[in-house]
Enzyme design. Structure first.
Site, PDB file in Angstrom:
ATOM      1  N   GLY A  46       0.832  -1.196   0.000  1.00  0.00           N
ATOM      2  CA  GLY A  46       0.000   0.000   0.000  1.00  0.00           C
ATOM      3  C   GLY A  46       0.867   1.246   0.000  1.00  0.00           C
ATOM      4  N   GLN A  51       2.894  10.034   0.826  1.00  0.00           N
ATOM      5  CA  GLN A  51       4.183   9.385   1.063  1.00  0.00           C
ATOM      6  C   GLN A  51       5.176   9.646  -0.071  1.00  0.00           C
ATOM      7  OE1 GLN A  51       2.137   5.454   2.111  1.00  0.00           O
ATOM      8  NE2 GLN A  51       4.104   5.315   3.179  1.00  0.00           N
ATOM      9  N   CYS A 107       5.612  -0.101   7.422  1.00  0.00           N
ATOM     10  CA  CYS A 107       5.294   1.047   6.582  1.00  0.00           C
ATOM     11  C   CYS A 107       6.522   1.441   5.769  1.00  0.00           C
ATOM     12  CB  CYS A 107       4.856   2.214   7.461  1.00  0.00           C
ATOM     13  SG  CYS A 107       4.395   3.694   6.557  1.00  0.00           S
ATOM     14  N   LEU A 108       6.295   1.766   4.509  1.00  0.00           N
ATOM     15  CA  LEU A 108       7.403   2.196   3.651  1.00  0.00           C
ATOM     16  C   LEU A 108       8.010   3.508   4.134  1.00  0.00           C
ATOM     17  CD1 LEU A 108       5.893   1.264   0.168  1.00  0.00           C
ATOM     18  CD2 LEU A 108       7.555  -0.026   1.546  1.00  0.00           C
ATOM     19  N   HIS A 149      -4.776   1.695   7.385  1.00  0.00           N
ATOM     20  CA  HIS A 149      -3.389   2.156   7.526  1.00  0.00           C
ATOM     21  C   HIS A 149      -3.102   3.283   6.529  1.00  0.00           C
ATOM     22  CE1 HIS A 149       1.085   1.419   7.983  1.00  0.00           C
ATOM     23  NE2 HIS A 149       1.035   2.062   6.823  1.00  0.00           N
ATOM     24  N   GLU A 150      -3.455   3.043   5.262  1.00  0.00           N
ATOM     25  CA  GLU A 150      -3.174   4.055   4.234  1.00  0.00           C
ATOM     26  C   GLU A 150      -4.025   5.308   4.434  1.00  0.00           C
ATOM     27  OE1 GLU A 150      -0.541   3.794   2.501  1.00  0.00           O
ATOM     28  OE2 GLU A 150      -0.217   1.689   3.009  1.00  0.00           O
ATOM     29  N   HIS A 153      -2.513   7.836   6.684  1.00  0.00           N
ATOM     30  CA  HIS A 153      -1.542   8.736   6.048  1.00  0.00           C
ATOM     31  C   HIS A 153      -2.217   9.998   5.526  1.00  0.00           C
ATOM     32  CE1 HIS A 153       2.148   6.433   6.177  1.00  0.00           C
ATOM     33  NE2 HIS A 153       1.519   5.358   5.722  1.00  0.00           N
TER      34      HIS A 153
END
Length: 184
Positions: A46, A51, A107-108, A149-150, A153
């Protein structure tokens, strides 16, 4: 398509609240293609536009399930995956279950760190896709967790913000230590 730079914590751009997309344009579709390429390259499942430095309410998800003919005993590096890309523009959660699921999230933007996070196990969400078509669906399992989660952000929230201050501080120190080790 291009691989974009993924912003990492503690960059303040990750704390920006993303703005709604007024109408889906070709520029958005190009961004979405670049986001998928970036996410696959990372690799991840994701990615939110913020991000990659674009504070708009766009996110992409692909849980990438193993192909049906995959040998269950295969070495993980030899497993072939089927992509199931999903685009969520202006996503909203309109209902969430009382039942929670704990998932060990990463997470990235917080690379190489993972922690257990409690989230509703099922949600009903509304969103637009890359063509501008409206969708509403009940989601569960990993897709529900990943969407939440996304979506965090989009509000300037990272998964580590769901942890106690002590655990979050320990994770951030560990991340800094990992960065110093890589730079050495």
């Amino acid at each position: 398509m291009a691989i974009l730079e993924i912003i990492e914590t503690p960059d303040p751009r990750l704390r920006v609240i993303s703005t709604p997309v007024a109408s889906v344009t070709d520029a958005h579709r190009t961004l979405i293609a670049d986001m998928f390429e970036t996410m696959y390259d990372a690799p991840g499942i994701g990615l939110a536009a913020v991000q990659v430095g674009v504070a708009e309410r766009i996110l992409v998800i692909d849980l990438q399930r193993p192909a049906d003919d995959t040998d269950p005993d295969a070495d993980p590096k030899d497993v072939k995956y089927v992509n199931e890309p999903r685009v969520f523009i202006n996503p909203e959660i309109v209902w969430e279950s009382d039942e929670l699921t704990v998932y060990n999230e990463g997470c990235l933007s917080v690379p190489e760190l993972f922690a257990d996070v409690d989230r509703p196990s099922r949600v009903r969400a509304k969103w637009l896709d890359e063509t501008g078509a409206a969708h509403e669906q009940e989601l569960d399992g990993m897709l529900a967790t990943c969407l939440q989660h996304e979506m965090d952000h989009l509000e300037g929230v990272l998964f580590i913000d769901h942890l106690s201050k002590l655990k979050r501080d320990m994770m951030l120190k560990k991340l800094e230590k990992l960065r110093r080790a890589k730079a050495a």
